[in-house]
Design an enzyme around this catalytic site. Structure first.
Site, PDB file in Angstrom:
ATOM      1  N   GLU A   1       7.286 -13.857  36.526  1.00 54.92           N
ATOM      2  CA  GLU A   1       7.052 -15.252  37.046  1.00 54.92           C
ATOM      3  C   GLU A   1       6.588 -16.276  36.048  1.00 54.92           C
ATOM      4  O   GLU A   1       7.286 -17.362  35.842  1.00 54.92           O
ATOM      5  CB  GLU A   1       6.217 -15.067  38.267  1.00 54.92           C
ATOM      6  CG  GLU A   1       6.619 -14.170  39.336  1.00 54.92           C
ATOM      7  CD  GLU A   1       5.807 -13.007  39.390  1.00 54.92           C
ATOM      8  OE1 GLU A   1       4.745 -12.901  38.441  1.00 54.92           O
ATOM      9  OE2 GLU A   1       6.217 -11.956  39.945  1.00 54.92           O
TER      10      GLU A   1
ATOM     11  N   ASP B   1      -4.386 -12.913  30.274  1.00 51.46           N
ATOM     12  CA  ASP B   1      -5.172 -13.878  30.103  1.00 51.46           C
ATOM     13  C   ASP B   1      -5.808 -13.818  28.659  1.00 51.46           C
ATOM     14  O   ASP B   1      -6.270 -12.879  27.905  1.00 51.46           O
ATOM     15  CB  ASP B   1      -6.553 -13.531  30.993  1.00 51.46           C
ATOM     16  CG  ASP B   1      -7.428 -14.709  30.954  1.00 51.46           C
ATOM     17  OD1 ASP B   1      -7.694 -15.640  30.063  1.00 51.46           O
ATOM     18  OD2 ASP B   1      -7.927 -15.125  32.190  1.00 51.46           O
TER      19      ASP B   1
END
EC number: 2.1.1.33
Length: 210
Positions: free
Chosen positions: A189, A112
């Site tokens: 991913e 993040d």
């Protein structure tokens, strides 16, 4: 997208042989230790564990539902992985689980970016986290950091320059998939999505010094 939490996820992951406990961890004392912070559904962790059987790979996630998804992915494999564990905790608590100078490498993949100034200390490449990682890493231990976020990448470079007495940058890559390092890159991913959108992936390899 908001995460849809699984009911009793913490109870379910505690029942898995892949979920971290002190007893399970103690069985791997002869293996070198590698951490992935924010392992998601475990795609990257599984690939690395397959390639490096002499290492113990521990994936770190805060949210039990995500840990459960990673465990389910491991359970569906058509082969056994005996060098992988999942730990549900916040990265700032790592020194509660691992001794100083016990970790060979830390992977930080697409964390993040915490773009707001008031959240800067939450960035995994902030000075406080770098000091925590330095304490955990063995001599010459490595951090491998990947991001698609330009501002986080620049922030990380600046922070490392300000902490050059404890870390040095070994490799600085601004377009990983068009570099000499692409062939050995295990894809996450998130990374797969960025590749499809032709978004350049930036990477740093950082070594502990002193």
């Amino acid at each position: 997208m908001r995460l849809r939490k699984v009911k009793n996820a913490l109870l379910k992951i505690n029942q898995s042989p892949y979920f971290y406990s002190k007893d399970k961890f103690a069985k791997f004392t002869k293996k070198q230790l590698v951490l992935e912070l924010g392992c998601g559904k475990g795609t990257f962790l599984i690939k690395e564990a397959q390639k490096n059987n002499n290492f113990l790979f521990i994936g770190i996630e805060r949210e039990p539902t995500i840990v459960l998804k990673a465990i389910n992915k491991i359970n569906k494999l058509d082969f056994n992985l005996e060098n992988i564990l999942l730990l549900c905790t916040d990265a700032k608590q790592l020194d509660d689980y691992f001794q100083a100078e016990s970790v060979q490498k830390i992977f930080i993949n697409f964390p993040d970016p915490w773009p707001k100034k008031r959240h800067i200390q939450r960035r995994l490449t902030s000075p406080d986290f770098l000091k925590l990682f330095w304490n955990l890493l063995v001599k010459n231990g490595l951090i491998e950091f990947k991001t698609d976020n330009d501002k986080l990448f620049e922030y990380t470079l600046t922070t490392l320059q300000e902490n050059s007495q404890i870390f040095e940058i070994i490799h600085q890559i601004t377009d990983l998939n068009n570099s000499e390092f692409s062939f050995q890159n295990s894809i996450t991913e998130y990374e797969q999505r960025f590749m499809e959108l032709e978004i350049p992936i930036k990477k740093l390899v950082i070594k502990k010094i002193i």
